[in-house]
Design a protein around this motif. Sequence first.
Motif, PDB file in Angstrom:
ATOM      1  N   VAL A 180      30.144  44.353 -45.908  1.00  0.00           N
ATOM      2  CA  VAL A 180      28.721  44.290 -46.239  1.00  0.00           C
ATOM      3  C   VAL A 180      27.984  44.676 -44.967  1.00  0.00           C
ATOM      4  O   VAL A 180      28.591  44.799 -43.901  1.00  0.00           O
ATOM      5  N   SER A 181      26.693  44.859 -45.053  1.00  0.00           N
ATOM      6  CA  SER A 181      25.938  45.307 -43.889  1.00  0.00           C
ATOM      7  C   SER A 181      26.146  44.364 -42.702  1.00  0.00           C
ATOM      8  O   SER A 181      25.926  43.154 -42.811  1.00  0.00           O
ATOM      9  N   GLY A 182      26.620  44.912 -41.592  1.00  0.00           N
ATOM     10  CA  GLY A 182      26.804  44.131 -40.377  1.00  0.00           C
ATOM     11  C   GLY A 182      28.156  43.470 -40.234  1.00  0.00           C
ATOM     12  O   GLY A 182      28.422  42.844 -39.205  1.00  0.00           O
ATOM     13  N   ILE A 183      29.019  43.581 -41.239  1.00  0.00           N
ATOM     14  CA  ILE A 183      30.348  42.958 -41.160  1.00  0.00           C
ATOM     15  C   ILE A 183      31.402  44.041 -41.355  1.00  0.00           C
ATOM     16  O   ILE A 183      31.498  44.656 -42.411  1.00  0.00           O
ATOM     17  N   ARG A 184      32.187  44.266 -40.292  1.00  0.00           N
ATOM     18  CA  ARG A 184      33.176  45.335 -40.299  1.00  0.00           C
ATOM     19  C   ARG A 184      34.582  44.782 -40.096  1.00  0.00           C
ATOM     20  O   ARG A 184      34.773  43.794 -39.388  1.00  0.00           O
ATOM     21  N   LEU A 185      35.538  45.432 -40.723  1.00  0.00           N
ATOM     22  CA  LEU A 185      36.958  45.203 -40.486  1.00  0.00           C
ATOM     23  C   LEU A 185      37.491  46.406 -39.721  1.00  0.00           C
ATOM     24  O   LEU A 185      37.253  47.556 -40.114  1.00  0.00           O
TER      25      LEU A 185
END
Length: 283
Positions: A180-185
Amino acid sequence: MEQLKVGQVTLTWLNGGVTHLDGGAMFGVVPKPLWSKKYPPNDNNQIELRTDPILVEAGGKRLLIESGIGNGKLTDKQKRNFGVTEESSLDESLAALRLTRDDIDVVIMTHLHFDHACGLTVWEDGRLVPAFPRAAIITSDVEWEEMRAPNIRSRNTYWKENWEPIADQVIPFTKETEVVSGIRLIHTGGHSAGHAIVLIESDREMAIHLGDLLGTHAHQNVLWVMAYDDYPMDSIFAKQRWLSYGIERNAWFTFYHDAYYRAVKWREDGAIAEQVKRNRPSL
């Protein structure tokens, strides 16, 4: 339950169970007189390791980082070998927040070893079914491939019981993905070939979940890596990069396994600047 705000994002630690693993294995080649000062063992040389998922509420979505040790997934022998003294009580943790497993939109998996993935499936009417039936399950394509076709070493931790019921929910990614916006893997390798980390950014604040690259606060030294790591030099290089990256940006480092801290911020000199301690029950 402990909580942490990172900008507009709320992190809440749920109760996913506990293991007690050999301290020597958890700290690899590090001599016991060094690691035991930072993370004390019990009389069996085991250290307490939580398996507590993190509920992340961001952008109107509810995400879990990891899934816990589960319930009824381990034999008595496995419980003894892995020092499992408490299984997951995820339903109770969610109920305290007026939520159920149906309210989870996404499950983020740094990797799919049993102590992270057992909570992905649950027993229902004598068969295993998805624990989070509405959720997309995100993991790296490398990890997903090994989960389904483990090698002679990894087959001891990649179990069909943890992937077959949820295969249709899995969305693999290559190298990097924004959940989601702002959360990266971000794929790192190291602990496993497909291991990934989670980067959370909101309102100029940051949290980094390094998964099993940083199993506990006592693994802060970049050279202190687990004997469980399949590719220890990759773990070291990834820790060098991301610990420096986070410290320079005043980031929180969050934990799944740590029995003492939920999250810490470190200063450049290695001292803890801020902390969220786990509320340990008094004996």
